[in-house]
Design a protein around this motif. Structure first.
Motif, PDB file in Angstrom:
ATOM      1  N   VAL A   1     -38.393 -37.642  16.031  1.00  0.00           N
ATOM      2  CA  VAL A   1     -38.740 -36.276  15.640  1.00  0.00           C
ATOM      3  C   VAL A   1     -37.450 -35.457  15.651  1.00  0.00           C
ATOM      4  N   VAL A   2     -37.083 -34.895  14.515  1.00  0.00           N
ATOM      5  CA  VAL A   2     -35.808 -34.183  14.383  1.00  0.00           C
ATOM      6  C   VAL A   2     -35.895 -32.839  15.094  1.00  0.00           C
ATOM      7  N   VAL A   3     -34.940 -32.612  15.995  1.00  0.00           N
ATOM      8  CA  VAL A   3     -34.880 -31.347  16.738  1.00  0.00           C
ATOM      9  C   VAL A   3     -33.464 -30.796  16.682  1.00  0.00           C
ATOM     10  N   ASP A   4     -33.308 -29.535  17.077  1.00  0.00           N
ATOM     11  CA  ASP A   4     -31.986 -28.913  17.092  1.00  0.00           C
ATOM     12  C   ASP A   4     -31.331 -29.128  18.457  1.00  0.00           C
ATOM     13  N   GLU A   5     -30.215 -28.446  18.690  1.00  0.00           N
ATOM     14  CA  GLU A   5     -29.475 -28.657  19.932  1.00  0.00           C
ATOM     15  C   GLU A   5     -30.249 -28.234  21.175  1.00  0.00           C
ATOM     16  N   GLY A   6     -31.296 -27.420  20.987  1.00  0.00           N
ATOM     17  CA  GLY A   6     -32.150 -27.031  22.106  1.00  0.00           C
ATOM     18  C   GLY A   6     -33.439 -27.823  22.167  1.00  0.00           C
ATOM     19  N   LEU A   7     -33.543 -28.879  21.352  1.00  0.00           N
ATOM     20  CA  LEU A   7     -34.688 -29.801  21.318  1.00  0.00           C
ATOM     21  C   LEU A   7     -35.929 -29.186  20.683  1.00  0.00           C
ATOM     22  N   ARG A   8     -35.735 -28.159  19.878  1.00  0.00           N
ATOM     23  CA  ARG A   8     -36.840 -27.511  19.175  1.00  0.00           C
ATOM     24  C   ARG A   8     -36.895 -28.015  17.738  1.00  0.00           C
ATOM     25  N   THR A   9     -38.099 -28.237  17.225  1.00  0.00           N
ATOM     26  CA  THR A   9     -38.275 -28.626  15.825  1.00  0.00           C
ATOM     27  C   THR A   9     -38.096 -27.410  14.927  1.00  0.00           C
ATOM     28  N   ALA A  10     -38.266 -27.612  13.616  1.00  0.00           N
ATOM     29  CA  ALA A  10     -38.181 -26.488  12.687  1.00  0.00           C
ATOM     30  C   ALA A  10     -39.296 -25.485  12.921  1.00  0.00           C
TER      31      ALA A  10
ATOM     32  N   PRO B   1     -40.890 -23.103  15.413  1.00  0.00           N
ATOM     33  CA  PRO B   1     -40.375 -22.514  16.664  1.00  0.00           C
ATOM     34  C   PRO B   1     -41.295 -22.700  17.867  1.00  0.00           C
ATOM     35  N   GLY B   2     -42.543 -23.112  17.635  1.00  0.00           N
ATOM     36  CA  GLY B   2     -43.464 -23.305  18.749  1.00  0.00           C
ATOM     37  C   GLY B   2     -43.597 -24.750  19.183  1.00  0.00           C
ATOM     38  N   ILE B   3     -42.775 -25.668  18.606  1.00  0.00           N
ATOM     39  CA  ILE B   3     -42.930 -27.093  18.905  1.00  0.00           C
ATOM     40  C   ILE B   3     -41.572 -27.699  19.274  1.00  0.00           C
ATOM     41  N   TRP B   4     -41.547 -28.404  20.399  1.00  0.00           N
ATOM     42  CA  TRP B   4     -40.362 -29.135  20.864  1.00  0.00           C
ATOM     43  C   TRP B   4     -40.670 -30.633  20.906  1.00  0.00           C
ATOM     44  N   ALA B   5     -39.627 -31.443  21.013  1.00  0.00           N
ATOM     45  CA  ALA B   5     -39.797 -32.885  21.233  1.00  0.00           C
ATOM     46  C   ALA B   5     -38.827 -33.324  22.313  1.00  0.00           C
ATOM     47  N   VAL B   6     -39.286 -34.253  23.170  1.00  0.00           N
ATOM     48  CA  VAL B   6     -38.467 -34.710  24.288  1.00  0.00           C
ATOM     49  C   VAL B   6     -38.595 -36.221  24.471  1.00  0.00           C
ATOM     50  N   GLY B   7     -37.596 -36.805  25.101  1.00  0.00           N
ATOM     51  CA  GLY B   7     -37.676 -38.203  25.498  1.00  0.00           C
ATOM     52  C   GLY B   7     -37.387 -39.171  24.368  1.00  0.00           C
ATOM     53  N   ASP B   8     -38.012 -40.339  24.464  1.00  0.00           N
ATOM     54  CA  ASP B   8     -37.723 -41.434  23.546  1.00  0.00           C
ATOM     55  C   ASP B   8     -37.961 -41.103  22.082  1.00  0.00           C
ATOM     56  N   CYS B   9     -38.852 -40.160  21.802  1.00  0.00           N
ATOM     57  CA  CYS B   9     -39.207 -39.875  20.409  1.00  0.00           C
ATOM     58  C   CYS B   9     -38.315 -38.825  19.759  1.00  0.00           C
ATOM     59  N   ALA B  10     -37.429 -38.182  20.525  1.00  0.00           N
ATOM     60  CA  ALA B  10     -36.652 -37.047  20.011  1.00  0.00           C
ATOM     61  C   ALA B  10     -35.315 -37.493  19.436  1.00  0.00           C
ATOM     62  N   ALA B  11     -35.027 -37.108  18.198  1.00  0.00           N
ATOM     63  CA  ALA B  11     -33.729 -37.346  17.558  1.00  0.00           C
ATOM     64  C   ALA B  11     -32.970 -36.032  17.579  1.00  0.00           C
ATOM     65  N   PHE B  12     -31.920 -35.969  18.388  1.00  0.00           N
ATOM     66  CA  PHE B  12     -31.254 -34.695  18.656  1.00  0.00           C
ATOM     67  C   PHE B  12     -29.758 -34.785  18.378  1.00  0.00           C
ATOM     68  N   PRO B  13     -29.093 -33.664  18.083  1.00  0.00           N
ATOM     69  CA  PRO B  13     -27.642 -33.675  17.866  1.00  0.00           C
ATOM     70  C   PRO B  13     -26.918 -33.775  19.207  1.00  0.00           C
TER      71      PRO B  13
ATOM     72  N   ALA C   1     -36.641 -32.875  29.469  1.00  0.00           N
ATOM     73  CA  ALA C   1     -37.833 -32.141  29.898  1.00  0.00           C
ATOM     74  C   ALA C   1     -37.450 -30.832  30.580  1.00  0.00           C
ATOM     75  N   ARG C   2     -36.443 -30.870  31.417  1.00  0.00           N
ATOM     76  CA  ARG C   2     -36.006 -29.653  32.117  1.00  0.00           C
ATOM     77  C   ARG C   2     -35.413 -28.646  31.146  1.00  0.00           C
ATOM     78  N   CYS C   3     -34.716 -29.147  30.131  1.00  0.00           N
ATOM     79  CA  CYS C   3     -34.135 -28.258  29.118  1.00  0.00           C
ATOM     80  C   CYS C   3     -35.232 -27.539  28.335  1.00  0.00           C
ATOM     81  N   VAL C   4     -36.271 -28.277  27.952  1.00  0.00           N
ATOM     82  CA  VAL C   4     -37.365 -27.683  27.189  1.00  0.00           C
ATOM     83  C   VAL C   4     -38.170 -26.716  28.056  1.00  0.00           C
ATOM     84  N   ALA C   5     -38.411 -27.075  29.308  1.00  0.00           N
ATOM     85  CA  ALA C   5     -39.146 -26.175  30.194  1.00  0.00           C
ATOM     86  C   ALA C   5     -38.408 -24.854  30.347  1.00  0.00           C
ATOM     87  N   ALA C   6     -37.088 -24.915  30.450  1.00  0.00           N
ATOM     88  CA  ALA C   6     -36.308 -23.683  30.553  1.00  0.00           C
ATOM     89  C   ALA C   6     -36.454 -22.835  29.293  1.00  0.00           C
TER      90      ALA C   6
END
Length: 450
Positions: free
Chosen positions: A272-281, A283-295, A315-320
């Motif tokens: 799942v493509v996310v930005d540097e903060g692990l957010r998808t396109a 703004p209300g959806i993030w992806a974390v862990g094995d499924c996240a493709a991040f820069p 997970a801690r980054c997204v919770a913040a």
């Protein structure tokens, strides 16, 4: 202002850590964690080691006791999955029919084992290892009469299972399609050392060998017949060799579980493509862990990492971010695996290096390999040198510069290096992608347990 409710789709390490981190930060809204495994979130690293030997019981593998969820006011829904996402209405529909509203949605859907694309792959006795049910089925076979085990794939899961089974006295053969084991994850020196250890313990390791088919005969009582009929009895290689087998474990990698994101119209590219903060396109959806493709700031490109440490840090980054404190994800990747008496640990990313320097005795059982690209330290692999691992991770996080010449110098001691932050040079251009086993251009897909 934090959203009034958070739904976490996926109750693995990343999903649980997201829910726990939200509560640790004082998030006041509703938190719902949805996962398909009835036991709830479990600690996966023991499943290929201690759980198979019996040293770790089913009661030991839950990541948190049941009382944790009620005490933290986390609604845990097990035996269910998020089936679809309505981004306009901000709701998710579960397979059970339950519909949940969300202010923030976290995709922690993880991965699924890559299927073996040969005839006979569905025979009884052909297993993968991902969850507790898989581990329990393997444990029952490995604690019965001696078996002839063939492990297909010399990745971390396959080699850990091989080491465990050999320690239990079983006949073990490992078949790997690539010229060396762990080619995407470790340097040749360390991967060769691991293979040598397996061979020293009596494991037959076949490199650069392709599996053509699995063969079975008869059907054991209580087990369904697979393609070709019955239980697996042999593994046929492309060169015609047949290896007798009572049990086959397939460990040829995993595929990110991106179906939910794809159906929701989110970008997917080996994750799942996310930005540097692990957010998808969205703004209300993030992806974390094995499924996240991040820069990744460490790789200089988008990557996907399969490790417990990465799942926890993301997970801690997204919770913040959900709690109103967004920040880029910059944690140093860390991995480890235990096989026999060896602990192999990696800090940083060692693929794509153009120079290595070894510290310690590479012919013994304690050494570290320092990996550089364009003169810049990118990662350190350590064999039975945990102090090197911890210090290397801190140095990489601080941007401390270390040159190949310094590592080569007589009396080099990693513990004596300064740890004051420095500005590292810009990452060099990544190496040209190489063909992955599936034939596509490979990105970073490291599968180690932390």
């Amino acid at each position: 202002m934090a959203p009034r409710s958070v739904v976490v789709a996926g109750a693995g390490q990343a999903g649980l850590e997201t829910a726990a981190a939200l509560r640790a930060r004082g998030y006041p809204g509703r938190v719902t964690l949805v996962g398909d495994e009835p036991p709830g979130p479990v600690h996966r690293p023991p499943l290929s080691k201690g759980y198979l030997t019996g040293a770790v019981s089913a009661e030991d593998v839950p990541l948190r006791p049941a009382a944790f969820y009620s005490g933290q006011d986390i609604e845990l829904l097990t035996g269910d999955v998020v089936a679809s996402v309505d981004r306009e209405r901000h709701t998710v529909l579960l397979e059970s029919g339950l519909r949940l509203p969300y202010g923030a949605l976290v995709l922690a859907t993880g991965c699924r084992p890559r299927p073996l694309p040969v005839p006979g792959a569905s025979l009884a006795g052909v297993r993968t290892l991902r969850g507790l049910a898989d581990a329990e089925a393997l444990r029952q076979r490995l604690h019965g009469t001696p078996v002839r085990l063939v492990v297909i794939g010399a990745g971390f899961i396959g080699l850990e299972v091989a080491a465990t089974a050999r320690g239990l006295g079983h006949d073990v053969t490992v078949v790997e399609a690539q010229p060396r084991a762990l080619a995407r994850a470790l340097t040749p020196l360390v991967s060769d050392r691991i293979v040598a250890e397996h061979r020293a313990h009596g494991v037959r390791v076949l490199m650069d060998r392709q599996v053509a088919a699995l063969h079975g005969e008869g059907t054991d009582e209580g087990e369904s017949a697979g393609a070709g009929g019955g239980r697996v009895r042999a593994v046929e290689l492309a060169d015609g060799e047949r290896i007798d087998a009572d049990l086959v474990v397939v460990g040829i990698g995993v595929l990110p579980d991106t179906g939910l994101a794809l159906a929701a119209g989110l970008a997917v590219d080996d994750g799942v493509v996310v930005d540097e903060g692990l957010r998808t396109a969205d703004p209300g959806i993030w992806a974390v862990g094995d499924c996240a493709a991040f820069p990744s700031v460490h790789a200089g490109r988008r990557i996907r990492l399969e490790s417990v440490q990465n799942a926890t840090d993301q997970a801690r980054c997204v919770a913040a971010a959900i709690c109103g404190e967004p920040r880029p994800y910059t944690a140093v990747p860390r991995f480890w695996t235990d096989q026999y008496a060896m602990r192999i640990q990696t800090a940083g990313l060692t693929s794509g290096h153009d120079e290595t320097v070894t510290s310690g005795d590479p012919d013994g059982d304690r050494f570290s390999v320092f990996c550089f690209r364009a003169g810049r330290l990118t990662g350190v692999e350590s064999v039975n040198r945990p102090a090197d691992h911890g210090i290397a991770a801190r140095l990489l996080a601080a941007g401390t510069r270390l040159t190949p010449a310094e590592v080569r110098a007589p009396g080099f001691d990693l513990k004596k290096l300064p740890r004051t932050p420095q500005t590292p040079p810009a990452p060099s251009a990544p190496p040209t992608p190489t063909a992955s086993p599936s034939g596509s251009a490979s990105e970073e897909r490291l599968s180690v347990h932390a």
